[in-house]
Design a protein around this motif. Structure first.
Motif, PDB file in Angstrom:
ATOM      1  N   ILE A 107     -10.204   2.259  10.494  1.00 54.41           N
ATOM      2  CA  ILE A 107      -8.829   2.758  10.562  1.00 54.41           C
ATOM      3  C   ILE A 107      -8.506   3.258  11.959  1.00 54.41           C
ATOM      4  O   ILE A 107      -7.428   2.986  12.512  1.00 54.41           O
ATOM      5  N   THR A 165     -11.629  -3.646   7.872  1.00 56.51           N
ATOM      6  CA  THR A 165     -10.563  -2.653   7.899  1.00 56.51           C
ATOM      7  C   THR A 165      -9.772  -2.751   9.202  1.00 56.51           C
ATOM      8  O   THR A 165      -8.527  -2.740   9.202  1.00 56.51           O
ATOM      9  N   ILE A 169      -5.766  -4.019   9.387  1.00 58.20           N
ATOM     10  CA  ILE A 169      -4.680  -3.228   9.960  1.00 58.20           C
ATOM     11  C   ILE A 169      -4.032  -3.968  11.126  1.00 58.20           C
ATOM     12  O   ILE A 169      -2.804  -3.960  11.277  1.00 58.20           O
ATOM     13  N   LEU A 191       2.125   4.559   7.085  1.00 58.04           N
ATOM     14  CA  LEU A 191       0.744   4.227   6.731  1.00 58.04           C
ATOM     15  C   LEU A 191       0.599   3.935   5.242  1.00 58.04           C
ATOM     16  O   LEU A 191      -0.035   2.954   4.843  1.00 58.04           O
ATOM     17  N   THR A 192       1.177   4.783   4.400  1.00 56.12           N
ATOM     18  CA  THR A 192       0.960   4.676   2.958  1.00 56.12           C
ATOM     19  C   THR A 192       1.824   3.622   2.285  1.00 56.12           C
ATOM     20  O   THR A 192       1.429   3.079   1.244  1.00 56.12           O
ATOM     21  N   PHE A 196      -1.289   0.279   4.931  1.00 55.90           N
ATOM     22  CA  PHE A 196      -2.410   0.152   4.013  1.00 55.90           C
ATOM     23  C   PHE A 196      -2.152  -0.833   2.861  1.00 55.90           C
ATOM     24  O   PHE A 196      -3.039  -1.627   2.525  1.00 55.90           O
ATOM     25  N   PHE A 200      -4.473  -4.244   2.418  1.00 54.53           N
ATOM     26  CA  PHE A 200      -5.399  -3.958   1.323  1.00 54.53           C
ATOM     27  C   PHE A 200      -6.369  -5.102   1.066  1.00 54.53           C
ATOM     28  O   PHE A 200      -7.569  -4.880   0.850  1.00 54.53           O
ATOM     29  N   ILE A 203      -9.173  -5.307   3.609  1.00 60.80           N
ATOM     30  CA  ILE A 203      -9.985  -4.088   3.485  1.00 60.80           C
ATOM     31  C   ILE A 203     -10.874  -4.176   2.258  1.00 60.80           C
ATOM     32  O   ILE A 203     -12.072  -3.841   2.305  1.00 60.80           O
TER      33      ILE A 203
END
Length: 279
Positions: A107, A165, A169, A191-192, A196, A200, A203
């Motif tokens: 991250i 990850t 991103i 971010l949320t 992310f 997903f 990741i």
């Protein structure tokens, strides 16, 4: 002329599936489901024939029946359960540590170009050293107890988790970020709600690869420095020249690894249900 349908404007109604397509669809599904079985069955047949006709000495290659009997006996006596419990605790502990460190590192590299410029070259060099390459140094630093095993397992899981990850991103489409800025999202909302969720899939692939690497590292570590666990059982069988015990333990390793990977795949299906529902 195009027609207006419930599925949208300007789309012609779908043609009914032809009889040939409807007929071949079940066959294709059946073929996709069973196409992987012939090769392992062939290996099993060759193993049976090799043991039956003693192409290889029974002391070197026990028969499938002997391995199965040993496997049943290990479960019946409960010996395998103790070793399996120890191995699972080790792999989950090491994986949790690798997930925390690798996720945070990925991250940070994905969100901060400055941090990435400082850390990424060193991280790449770190990732090129295999797990066993760190064994002598760690044995001097932490000994040969549980800490050694947890750290080595964590290292194996950390690398794919951090890389996937970071790349996930970095792969978030720029237009998503631009729309979020137009909507005046805060950094936390960005971010949320954007970064992310969009990252997903890669990741989670990193999580699955990380767990696979952690499981493989567990067996290797237990082969070298352990007094209990599935890897120790393999070493113990080899030392006593009980190849049926060795192969039975190998079967358990493969089966448990397969089940755990399928469990992660099912979790992924549940977690991504909202994405499929949106289309």
């Amino acid at each position: 002329m195009s027609s207006i349908t419930a599925s949208g404007i300007g789309h012609a109604p779908a043609e009914p599936a032809s009889r040939s397509t409807a007929t071949t669809a079940p066959w294709r599904r059946w073929a996709q489901r069973w196409i992987a079985w012939p090769f392992p069955l062939l290996i099993l047949l060759l193993w049976y024939l090799g043991a039956e006709y003693e192409w290889i000495a029974p002391q070197v290659l026990p028969s499938p029946a002997a391995v199965w009997a040993t496997l049943v006996d290990l479960f019946r006596t409960g010996e395998i359960w103790g070793h399996l419990q120890v191995s699972l605790l080790r792999v989950f502990g090491g994986f949790a540590l690798g997930l925390a460190v690798g996720g945070a590192l990925g991250i940070a590299m994905g969100l901060s170009p400055v941090f990435k410029d400082y850390v990424y070259p060193l991280f790449k060099a770190f990732s090129q050293v295999p797990v066993l390459g760190w064994l002598p140094l760690l044995m001097l630093l932490v000994g040969i107890d549980e800490a050694l095993k947890i750290i080595l397992i964590a290292k194996a899981a950390l690398v794919p988790i951090a890389l996937n990850t970071y790349k996930g991103i970095q792969g978030v489409p720029t237009r998503y970020i631009e729309v979020a800025r137009v909507l005046r999202f805060t950094r936390w909302q960005l971010l949320t709600k954007v970064v992310f969720p969009s990252a997903f899939a890669p990741i989670w692939n990193g999580v699955r690869y990380g767990f696979t690497h952690a499981w493989l590292a567990l067996v290797v570590v237990e082969l070298l420095a352990s007094s209990e666990g599935i890897g120790f059982l393999i070493v113990y069988g080899r030392q006593l020249f009980q190849l049926d015990v060795v192969l039975a333990a190998v079967v358990v390793v493969g089966f448990v690894g397969f089940v755990l990977d399928k469990a992660l795949a099912l979790i992924e299906v549940r977690l991504t249900r909202w994405r499929r529902a949106g289309f």
